[in-house]
Scaffold this active site. Structure first.
Site, PDB file in Angstrom:
ATOM      1  N   LYS A  75       1.422   7.368   0.590  1.00  0.00           N
ATOM      2  CA  LYS A  75       0.544   8.161   1.458  1.00  0.00           C
ATOM      3  C   LYS A  75       0.939   8.052   2.938  1.00  0.00           C
ATOM      4  CE  LYS A  75      -2.122   9.033  -2.094  1.00  0.00           C
ATOM      5  NZ  LYS A  75      -1.925  10.249  -2.830  1.00  0.00           N
ATOM      6  N   CYS A  76       2.139   7.624   3.203  1.00  0.00           N
ATOM      7  CA  CYS A  76       2.618   7.405   4.570  1.00  0.00           C
ATOM      8  C   CYS A  76       3.292   8.679   5.089  1.00  0.00           C
ATOM      9  CB  CYS A  76       3.619   6.239   4.554  1.00  0.00           C
ATOM     10  SG  CYS A  76       4.389   5.881   6.140  1.00  0.00           S
ATOM     11  N   GLY A  77       3.238   8.875   6.398  1.00  0.00           N
ATOM     12  CA  GLY A  77       3.921  10.008   7.009  1.00  0.00           C
ATOM     13  C   GLY A  77       5.432   9.946   6.856  1.00  0.00           C
ATOM     14  N   LEU A  78       5.959   8.775   6.504  1.00  0.00           N
ATOM     15  CA  LEU A  78       7.409   8.615   6.326  1.00  0.00           C
ATOM     16  C   LEU A  78       7.849   8.835   4.883  1.00  0.00           C
ATOM     17  CD1 LEU A  78       7.925   5.478   8.620  1.00  0.00           C
ATOM     18  CD2 LEU A  78       8.435   7.862   9.161  1.00  0.00           C
ATOM     19  N   THR A  79       6.930   9.260   3.989  1.00  0.00           N
ATOM     20  CA  THR A  79       7.321   9.442   2.587  1.00  0.00           C
ATOM     21  C   THR A  79       8.474  10.418   2.376  1.00  0.00           C
ATOM     22  OG1 THR A  79       5.555  11.058   2.214  1.00  0.00           O
ATOM     23  CG2 THR A  79       5.113   8.775   1.559  1.00  0.00           C
TER      24      THR A  79
END
Length: 160
Positions: free
Chosen positions: A35-39
């Site tokens: 669920k991270c913006g870096l996925t």
């Protein structure tokens, strides 16, 4: 002195995984979160894995929920989400802690061997550690470092 191949970690199903099975290979160890913006980096990590696995690269993903609860899924749900949403085929391990007194022993070792800029603590999801064929931690990369930027160093380690 311990090296990465001396550690045992857990698979998502709870089985023990001895890292010594990867002796002679180059490892890229990453703490991940679905669920991270870096996925979007999952795609880059998978590309590296597909490009170099036949030459001896193994990418190991360690899900972690310590950063703003960005890995809320169970181990099984996380594996499924990574496969379905990001095409991940590299090994994913059981969810761990990377910081604090309950940090996974492997991560305590990684942080001791390659400290960060201001401290040894992992600052965010997708911090990357590059391990040579002898199990030595040779590089640490920030979460913002795109996986593609590691390609030249990986090629160099695979030759060595």
């Amino acid at each position: 002195m311990a090296n990465v191949f001396d550690f045992t970690v857990q698979a998502p199903n709870g089985e023990e995984v001895a890292l010594e099975q990867y002796k002679g290979k180059v490892l890229l160890i990453v703490n991940t979160a679905t669920k991270c913006g870096l996925t979007p980096q999952f795609k880059g990590l998978e590309h590296l894995y597909q490009s170099y696995k036949e030459k001896g690269l193994v990418v190991l993903g360690f899900p972690c929920n310590q950063f703003m609860n960005q890995e809320p899924l169970s181990n099984d749900e996380m594996v499924e989400a990574c496969q379905l949403n990001h095409g991940v085929s590299f090994p994913l391990l059981a969810k761990i802690k990377v910081n604090g007194s309950e940090a996974e022993p492997l991560y305590k070792h990684l942080k001791k061997e390659q400290k960060g800029v201001l401290s040894s603590e992992v600052k965010w999801n997708f911090t990357k550690f590059l391990i040579n064929k002898k199990g030595e931690v040779v590089e640490r990369y920030s979460p913002q470092t795109e996986p593609e930027k590691l390609e030249a160093k990986i090629q160099e380690l695979l030759k060595g």
